[in-house]
Design a protein around this motif. Structure first.
Motif, PDB file in Angstrom:
ATOM      1  N   LEU A 113       0.746  -1.370   0.021  1.00  0.00           N
ATOM      2  CA  LEU A 113      -0.139   0.312  -0.047  1.00  0.00           C
ATOM      3  C   LEU A 113       0.730   1.087  -0.058  1.00  0.00           C
ATOM      4  O   LEU A 113       0.614   2.111  -0.811  1.00  0.00           O
ATOM      5  N   THR A 133      -5.787  -2.830  -3.227  1.00  0.00           N
ATOM      6  CA  THR A 133      -6.790  -3.495  -2.371  1.00  0.00           C
ATOM      7  C   THR A 133      -7.484  -4.668  -3.573  1.00  0.00           C
ATOM      8  O   THR A 133      -7.984  -5.431  -3.362  1.00  0.00           O
ATOM      9  N   SER A 137      -8.475  -8.395  -3.196  1.00  0.00           N
ATOM     10  CA  SER A 137      -9.969  -8.899  -3.460  1.00  0.00           C
ATOM     11  C   SER A 137      -9.931  -9.931  -4.717  1.00  0.00           C
ATOM     12  O   SER A 137     -10.661 -10.501  -4.758  1.00  0.00           O
ATOM     13  N   GLY A 252     -13.306  -2.648  -5.173  1.00  0.00           N
ATOM     14  CA  GLY A 252     -11.914  -2.190  -4.736  1.00  0.00           C
ATOM     15  C   GLY A 252     -11.414  -1.041  -5.834  1.00  0.00           C
ATOM     16  O   GLY A 252     -11.094   0.055  -5.373  1.00  0.00           O
ATOM     17  N   TRP A 305     -15.483  -4.750  -0.234  1.00  0.00           N
ATOM     18  CA  TRP A 305     -14.350  -4.211  -0.720  1.00  0.00           C
ATOM     19  C   TRP A 305     -14.020  -2.819  -1.223  1.00  0.00           C
ATOM     20  O   TRP A 305     -12.704  -2.131  -1.460  1.00  0.00           O
ATOM     21  N   THR A 308     -12.138  -0.335   2.095  1.00  0.00           N
ATOM     22  CA  THR A 308     -10.614  -0.016   2.658  1.00  0.00           C
ATOM     23  C   THR A 308      -9.988   0.813   1.606  1.00  0.00           C
ATOM     24  O   THR A 308      -9.274   1.806   2.244  1.00  0.00           O
ATOM     25  N   PRO A 309      -9.980   1.155   0.469  1.00  0.00           N
ATOM     26  CA  PRO A 309      -9.185   2.074  -0.252  1.00  0.00           C
ATOM     27  C   PRO A 309      -9.825   3.407   0.060  1.00  0.00           C
ATOM     28  O   PRO A 309      -9.193   4.224   0.196  1.00  0.00           O
ATOM     29  N   SER A 331      -4.763  -0.892   8.918  1.00  0.00           N
ATOM     30  CA  SER A 331      -4.690  -2.348   8.708  1.00  0.00           C
ATOM     31  C   SER A 331      -4.506  -3.371   9.731  1.00  0.00           C
ATOM     32  O   SER A 331      -5.410  -4.380   9.897  1.00  0.00           O
TER      33      SER A 331
END
Length: 387
Positions: A113, A133, A137, A252, A305, A308-309, A331
């Motif tokens: 990341l 991400t 996924s 994602g 999903w 997260t981003p 995280s």
């Protein structure tokens, strides 16, 4: 966007497979090692707890070293962890392999990341984070379904052998494609703590904890849920996981695009409302025809999903100077949420029915939504004043 981001996404794919595969083969492990389903679920909780604790600690310990070298050594440890899991003859040996894999995997994913955000132009940061991400996924499309197939055809230990082989391939790819990357300038521990403990960042982390806990209340037991809900066969379960994975990859990418086009603070609220509703409806939709039921699962998978981003982009936007350590902390918080959700899901199964896991999880997501709204309404200056 820098093509090397996609190489980092490959590593995220393998780490994602190790993390997510257990939910698909949990019944096989439970039967072979003579465990209850809830006790086997603790393997997911232990993985997530170790992941949560390891990410920020290992990032700090390795902060002064050249990043590609750290990456390669961590991949080696990750390889060893999967060989231990493959050779496990009891619950505790498998737990040890999972714990070592969690520690290594946490560092690999966080490095992916942070390096991705460093090697692209500023206007592509959200998209780069979204790509990593998507790599994680993508394990739902290929890694997890393939693992379920291998597990049912040959045995669950062979799943970890397959992951070990994939890890070797990743080591070769990273070794050839990635250049040496010097560590970012060190941020003092005092400034790290100030950035972490400001009210806005605490609200962001609390959102991550609650949303992931809510999601895993159902997702950690997805295979037995599908068996109970629709009588799904092993083949059908594999196909559903692939469908879920396709939706997750789309989610994602959508999260990265939303973060670039909108302020991530707005994007997170836009994502969490339908995510909460989809989870709440799933337990009551099992009587629907198959196509609408699968469509609902796809929506849930995509939104899960997307979170997260958007959250990571919000962290970068809020506190760019300390974003590396804060992303690692987030995280870790996410995996604490995974552990919490797995534990809560096990309690729901033991004391009521697996069919109740969805709406219980949606309650946690609803509380997380409240935390996100709180974070959005906090002024940016509160963060910068303390950073």
């Amino acid at each position: 966007m820098n093509k090397k981001v996609y190489v980092l996404a490959i590593a995220a794919f393998v780490v994602g497979t190790v993390e997510l595969i257990l939910g698909g083969i949990l019944d096989l492990i439970a039967t072979d090692l003579h465990l209850s389903l809830a006790k086997a679920g603790y393997l997911i909780s232990i993985f997530s707890l170790v992941y949560a604790l390891s990410a920020p600690i290992l990032l700090n310990v390795t902060a002064r070293f050249e990043r590609k070298k750290v990456y390669m050594y961590t991949l080696l440890v990750f390889l060893i962890s999967n060989l231990i899991s493959a050779c496990s003859v009891n619950f505790y040996m498998l737990m040890a392999g999972r714990m070592l894999g969690a520690a290594a995997g946490s560092l690999i994913f966080v490095l992916s990341l942070t390096l991705a955000s460093r090697i692209v132009e500023p206007e592509y940061k959200g998209r780069a984070v979204g790509t990593i991400t998507m790599g994680g996924s993508a394990s739902l499309i290929l890694g997890v379904p393939l693992g379920i197939f291998v597990g049912n055809a040959f045995g669950w230990r062979e799943v970890f052998i397959l992951i070990a082989v994939l890890t070797v391939c990743v080591m070769v790819a990273i070794g050839v494609a990635m250049n040496r990357v010097q560590p970012a300038p060190a941020v003092s521990l005092q400034n790290q703590l100030k950035a972490l403990w400001n009210p806005k960042m605490l609200a962001i982390h609390m959102t991550t904890l609650l949303v992931l806990a809510g999601h895993l209340t159902l997702y950690a037991y997805f295979t037995p849920f599908l068996q109970a809900a629709i009588g799904a066969s092993p083949t059908a379960i594999t196909l559903i996981y692939m469908m879920f994975g396709l939706a997750a990859v789309a989610g994602g990418g959508m999260g990265g695009m939303l973060s670039d086009r909108l302020h991530p603070a707005k994007a997170i609220v836009m994502v969490l409302i339908p995510f909460m509703l989809s989870m709440a409806v799933i337990p009551f939709s099992t009587g629907l025809p198959l196509i609408p039921f699968l469509l609902l699962l796809s929506i849930w998978g995509a939104l899960s999903w997307t979170v997260t981003p958007v959250q990571n982009s919000l962290i970068i936007k809020t506190s760019p100077e300390t974003s590396e350590i804060l992303i690692s902390t987030n995280s870790g918080i996410a995996h604490a949420g995974i552990a919490l959700g797995t534990y809560i899901g096990g309690l729901v199964i033991d004391h009521s029915s697996i069919m109740n896991t969805g709406w219980v999880g949606s309650i946690l997501v609803c509380i997380g939504l409240g935390s996100a709204v709180l974070a959005v309404n906090m002024k940016e200056k509160h963060v910068h004043a303390m950073a």
